[in-house]
Design a protein around this motif. Structure first.
Motif, PDB file in Angstrom:
ATOM      1  N   GLU A   8       0.648  -1.658   0.097  1.00 26.44           N
ATOM      2  CA  GLU A   8       0.048   0.186   0.268  1.00 26.44           C
ATOM      3  C   GLU A   8       0.638   1.728   0.299  1.00 26.44           C
ATOM      4  O   GLU A   8       0.682   1.926  -0.569  1.00 26.44           O
ATOM      5  N   ASP A   9       2.115   1.211   0.889  1.00 23.75           N
ATOM      6  CA  ASP A   9       2.441   2.436   0.635  1.00 23.75           C
ATOM      7  C   ASP A   9       3.850   3.001  -1.095  1.00 23.75           C
ATOM      8  O   ASP A   9       3.580   4.018  -0.984  1.00 23.75           O
ATOM      9  N   GLN A  10       3.616   1.446  -1.231  1.00 21.98           N
ATOM     10  CA  GLN A  10       4.321   1.523  -2.679  1.00 21.98           C
ATOM     11  C   GLN A  10       4.011   1.911  -3.770  1.00 21.98           C
ATOM     12  O   GLN A  10       4.258   3.055  -4.289  1.00 21.98           O
ATOM     13  N   LEU A  11       2.583   1.472  -3.301  1.00 18.29           N
ATOM     14  CA  LEU A  11       1.125   1.699  -3.991  1.00 18.29           C
ATOM     15  C   LEU A  11       0.692   3.818  -4.569  1.00 18.29           C
ATOM     16  O   LEU A  11       1.074   4.090  -5.551  1.00 18.29           O
ATOM     17  N   ASP A  12       1.625   3.921  -3.215  1.00 21.54           N
ATOM     18  CA  ASP A  12       0.333   5.415  -2.667  1.00 21.54           C
ATOM     19  C   ASP A  12       1.693   6.255  -3.136  1.00 21.54           C
ATOM     20  O   ASP A  12       1.978   7.527  -3.512  1.00 21.54           O
ATOM     21  N   CYS A  13       2.946   5.847  -2.828  1.00 16.72           N
ATOM     22  CA  CYS A  13       4.254   6.373  -3.245  1.00 16.72           C
ATOM     23  C   CYS A  13       4.295   6.793  -4.889  1.00 16.72           C
ATOM     24  O   CYS A  13       4.243   8.281  -5.604  1.00 16.72           O
ATOM     25  N   LEU A  14       3.866   5.819  -5.451  1.00 17.46           N
ATOM     26  CA  LEU A  14       4.101   6.010  -7.099  1.00 17.46           C
ATOM     27  C   LEU A  14       2.739   7.042  -7.606  1.00 17.46           C
ATOM     28  O   LEU A  14       3.010   6.863  -8.197  1.00 17.46           O
ATOM     29  N   GLN A  15       1.737   6.196  -6.966  1.00 17.61           N
ATOM     30  CA  GLN A  15       0.952   7.849  -7.248  1.00 17.61           C
ATOM     31  C   GLN A  15       0.806   8.630  -6.957  1.00 17.61           C
ATOM     32  O   GLN A  15       0.866  10.199  -8.048  1.00 17.61           O
ATOM     33  N   GLU A  16       1.359   9.661  -5.956  1.00 18.73           N
ATOM     34  CA  GLU A  16       2.080  10.518  -5.916  1.00 18.73           C
ATOM     35  C   GLU A  16       3.015  11.596  -7.027  1.00 18.73           C
ATOM     36  O   GLU A  16       3.279  12.193  -8.034  1.00 18.73           O
ATOM     37  N   LEU A  17       4.016  10.618  -7.043  1.00 20.30           N
ATOM     38  CA  LEU A  17       4.941  10.810  -8.186  1.00 20.30           C
ATOM     39  C   LEU A  17       4.500  11.010  -9.875  1.00 20.30           C
ATOM     40  O   LEU A  17       4.363  11.659 -10.405  1.00 20.30           O
ATOM     41  N   ILE A  18       3.064   9.693  -9.833  1.00 21.48           N
ATOM     42  CA  ILE A  18       2.366  10.220 -11.415  1.00 21.48           C
ATOM     43  C   ILE A  18       1.700  11.529 -11.290  1.00 21.48           C
ATOM     44  O   ILE A  18       1.733  12.540 -12.049  1.00 21.48           O
ATOM     45  N   ASN A  19       1.242  11.821  -9.667  1.00 26.56           N
ATOM     46  CA  ASN A  19      -0.081  13.054  -9.950  1.00 26.56           C
ATOM     47  C   ASN A  19       0.825  14.162 -10.148  1.00 26.56           C
ATOM     48  O   ASN A  19       0.854  15.097 -10.687  1.00 26.56           O
ATOM     49  N   ILE A  20       2.677  14.145  -9.095  1.00 24.03           N
ATOM     50  CA  ILE A  20       3.739  15.103  -9.592  1.00 24.03           C
ATOM     51  C   ILE A  20       3.726  15.538 -11.494  1.00 24.03           C
ATOM     52  O   ILE A  20       3.716  16.805 -12.156  1.00 24.03           O
ATOM     53  N   ALA A  21       4.285  14.424 -11.739  1.00 25.13           N
ATOM     54  CA  ALA A  21       4.485  14.077 -13.613  1.00 25.13           C
ATOM     55  C   ALA A  21       3.199  15.305 -14.380  1.00 25.13           C
ATOM     56  O   ALA A  21       3.316  15.533 -15.550  1.00 25.13           O
ATOM     57  N   MET A  22       1.954  14.130 -13.794  1.00 30.30           N
ATOM     58  CA  MET A  22       1.055  14.661 -14.900  1.00 30.30           C
ATOM     59  C   MET A  22       0.314  16.085 -14.470  1.00 30.30           C
ATOM     60  O   MET A  22       0.543  16.825 -15.847  1.00 30.30           O
ATOM     61  N   GLY A  23       0.692  16.699 -13.821  1.00 36.56           N
ATOM     62  CA  GLY A  23       0.209  18.101 -13.449  1.00 36.56           C
ATOM     63  C   GLY A  23       1.628  18.827 -13.514  1.00 36.56           C
ATOM     64  O   GLY A  23       0.809  19.783 -14.687  1.00 36.56           O
ATOM     65  N   GLN A  24       1.934  18.104 -13.844  1.00 39.23           N
ATOM     66  CA  GLN A  24       3.220  19.791 -14.641  1.00 39.23           C
ATOM     67  C   GLN A  24       3.261  19.347 -15.930  1.00 39.23           C
ATOM     68  O   GLN A  24       3.669  20.223 -17.045  1.00 39.23           O
ATOM     69  N   ALA A  25       2.897  18.600 -16.583  1.00 38.37           N
ATOM     70  CA  ALA A  25       3.125  18.131 -18.131  1.00 38.37           C
ATOM     71  C   ALA A  25       1.442  18.699 -18.354  1.00 38.37           C
ATOM     72  O   ALA A  25       1.228  19.794 -19.465  1.00 38.37           O
ATOM     73  N   SER A  26       0.379  19.006 -17.548  1.00 37.70           N
ATOM     74  CA  SER A  26      -0.878  19.341 -17.677  1.00 37.70           C
ATOM     75  C   SER A  26      -0.787  21.072 -17.606  1.00 37.70           C
ATOM     76  O   SER A  26      -1.059  21.191 -18.487  1.00 37.70           O
TER      77      SER A  26
END
Length: 203
Positions: A8-26
């Motif tokens: 669960e911690d790994q998935l939450d961490c991955l989700q956060e990394l993706i959120n940051i990356a897609m936010g900057q792409a957006s």
């Protein structure tokens, strides 16, 4: 997600990394287009290769897919698919500010795909202290006949992959596209090690 045994911690961490990356792409896309780009929460799931090919190939209103392979250090690699719908085909030139006949629709699709793909992956790579290289974008205009063959001939072999699905919506133009990231099982094993390092630093 059981195929990859992500905690669960790994998935939450991955989700956060993706959120940051897609936010900057957006944000990059919004600045380039001088308009607002709306984001939904991305989905992260495991996917079977045959199921993916069948599902995408059955989307009759799909105009085109732009595919771009990426690879970094430590065996991290995958494929980015930018999926465009038929009803959005006439809006791309307006989005990019092209004059009539200035660029073909194929060139326009590749241009907007490059903005999203490279920005997202560069930010993601920076967060995990990696560096990405890219293959040249490849347009698959006849999705129903070409997508299954393309997936079968990707530069990595996979039966199961991590699928990240991100939807970008440009509200002023009623335009949207989906970015689908496919990360094969071997690369996920490497990413899990990176996630553990990040989590250890935070503890």
């Amino acid at each position: 997600m059981s195929e990859f045994n992500l905690t669960e911690d790994q998935l939450d961490c991955l989700q956060e990394l993706i959120n940051i990356a897609m936010g900057q792409a957006s944000d990059q896309l919004a600045r380039y287009l001088d308009t607002f780009v709306y984001l939904e929460v991305p989905s992260i799931e495991s996917v079977d290769a045959q199921v993916l090919m069948s599902g995408l190939s059955e989307q009759k209103n799909t105009l085109a897919v732009v595919s771009q392979g990426f690879f970094g250090h430590e065996g991290i690699r995958g494929e980015a698919l930018l999926v465009y719908q038929e009803e959005d085909s006439g809006r791309i030139s307006d989005l990019l500010g092209y004059e009539p006949d200035e660029a073909s629709q194929d060139e326009q699709l590749i241009d907007i795909s490059s903005i999203l793909t490279t920005t997202f992956l560069n930010v993601f790579a920076r967060q995990i202290e990696n560096q990405m290289s890219y293959n040249a974008p490849k347009l698959l205009p006849h999705v129903q006949s070409n997508l299954a063959e393309h997936v079968q001939h990707m530069p990595f072999t996979w039966d199961i992959a991590l699928k990240v699905n991100i939807n970008y919506q440009v509200t002023d133009y009623s335009f949207n596209c989906n970015m689908i990231l496919l990360i094969p099982e071997k690369a996920i094993t490497k990413i899990k090690l990176v996630l553990d390092r990040i989590l250890a630093d935070l503890s």
